[in-house]
Design an enzyme around this catalytic site. Sequence first.
Site, PDB file in Angstrom:
ATOM      1  N   THR A  43       1.160  -2.041   4.194  1.00 56.58           N
ATOM      2  CA  THR A  43       1.968  -3.095   3.605  1.00 56.58           C
ATOM      3  C   THR A  43       2.853  -3.881   4.569  1.00 56.58           C
ATOM      4  O   THR A  43       3.107  -3.381   5.550  1.00 56.58           O
ATOM      5  CB  THR A  43       2.625  -2.586   2.200  1.00 56.58           C
ATOM      6  OG1 THR A  43       3.485  -1.682   2.934  1.00 56.58           O
ATOM      7  CG2 THR A  43       1.772  -1.991   1.161  1.00 56.58           C
ATOM      8  N   VAL A  45       5.924  -5.283   4.966  1.00 59.52           N
ATOM      9  CA  VAL A  45       7.225  -4.776   5.410  1.00 59.52           C
ATOM     10  C   VAL A  45       7.182  -3.414   5.961  1.00 59.52           C
ATOM     11  O   VAL A  45       7.845  -3.366   7.008  1.00 59.52           O
ATOM     12  CB  VAL A  45       8.317  -4.817   4.184  1.00 59.52           C
ATOM     13  CG1 VAL A  45       9.676  -4.349   4.781  1.00 59.52           C
ATOM     14  CG2 VAL A  45       8.554  -6.441   3.704  1.00 59.52           C
ATOM     15  N   CYS A  46       6.514  -2.633   5.521  1.00 59.81           N
ATOM     16  CA  CYS A  46       6.182  -1.347   6.230  1.00 59.81           C
ATOM     17  C   CYS A  46       5.681  -1.442   7.670  1.00 59.81           C
ATOM     18  O   CYS A  46       6.011  -0.574   8.319  1.00 59.81           O
ATOM     19  CB  CYS A  46       5.410  -0.340   5.259  1.00 59.81           C
ATOM     20  SG  CYS A  46       6.185  -0.123   3.773  1.00 59.81           S
ATOM     21  N   THR A  47       4.732  -2.288   7.575  1.00 58.24           N
ATOM     22  CA  THR A  47       4.181  -2.766   8.948  1.00 58.24           C
ATOM     23  C   THR A  47       5.204  -2.902  10.074  1.00 58.24           C
ATOM     24  O   THR A  47       5.275  -2.488  11.103  1.00 58.24           O
ATOM     25  CB  THR A  47       2.938  -3.461   8.870  1.00 58.24           C
ATOM     26  OG1 THR A  47       2.034  -3.143   8.133  1.00 58.24           O
ATOM     27  CG2 THR A  47       2.418  -4.048  10.227  1.00 58.24           C
ATOM     28  N   MET A  50       7.726  -0.058  10.938  1.00 57.47           N
ATOM     29  CA  MET A  50       7.085   0.851  11.840  1.00 57.47           C
ATOM     30  C   MET A  50       6.974   0.120  13.372  1.00 57.47           C
ATOM     31  O   MET A  50       7.164   0.687  14.252  1.00 57.47           O
ATOM     32  CB  MET A  50       5.766   1.174  11.580  1.00 57.47           C
ATOM     33  CG  MET A  50       5.864   2.290  10.328  1.00 57.47           C
ATOM     34  SD  MET A  50       7.235   3.553  10.470  1.00 57.47           S
ATOM     35  CE  MET A  50       8.672   3.068   9.529  1.00 57.47           C
TER      36      MET A  50
END
Length: 153
Positions: A43, A45-47, A50
Amino acid sequence: MELIKLGSTAPNFSLEDNHDKIINLSNYRGKKVLLSWHPLAWTPVCTDQMRSLENNWDNLQSLNTIAFGLSVDAQPCKKAWATAIVLNNLSILSDFWPHGKVTQDYGLFIQNDGISERANIIIDENGIVKWVKVYPMSQLPDINEVFQALSNI
């Protein structure tokens, strides 16, 4: 389920990462540990969350800090995602089975959705929780805020 308290001992865990290694939290005593929860791999924002940790790897190391990304995704998913977004240094851990157990231990599991909150937790060199921040799902955690917290520990 209650959010982990500042000053408490961080619950130990053994989780598999994207490099096919078992990561034991207790093996990192003597270093600060940043546990960075993201709700789901693949997703946007998660990308970005990280990648921010990966891009700041050397800065984190200079603060005697090891960072780990965590979510409830299965390890093969985490491995494929880490390759796709070019995470060379960062270990992202799979809290898949028992589903979300570590996430629950830290009080970050969203029962109705089966995913974690977006959160950062900093653990000091002695395994004590020193900083906790839960973010809105759509908000990218501010890496500079994390550096500020780390420098104050």
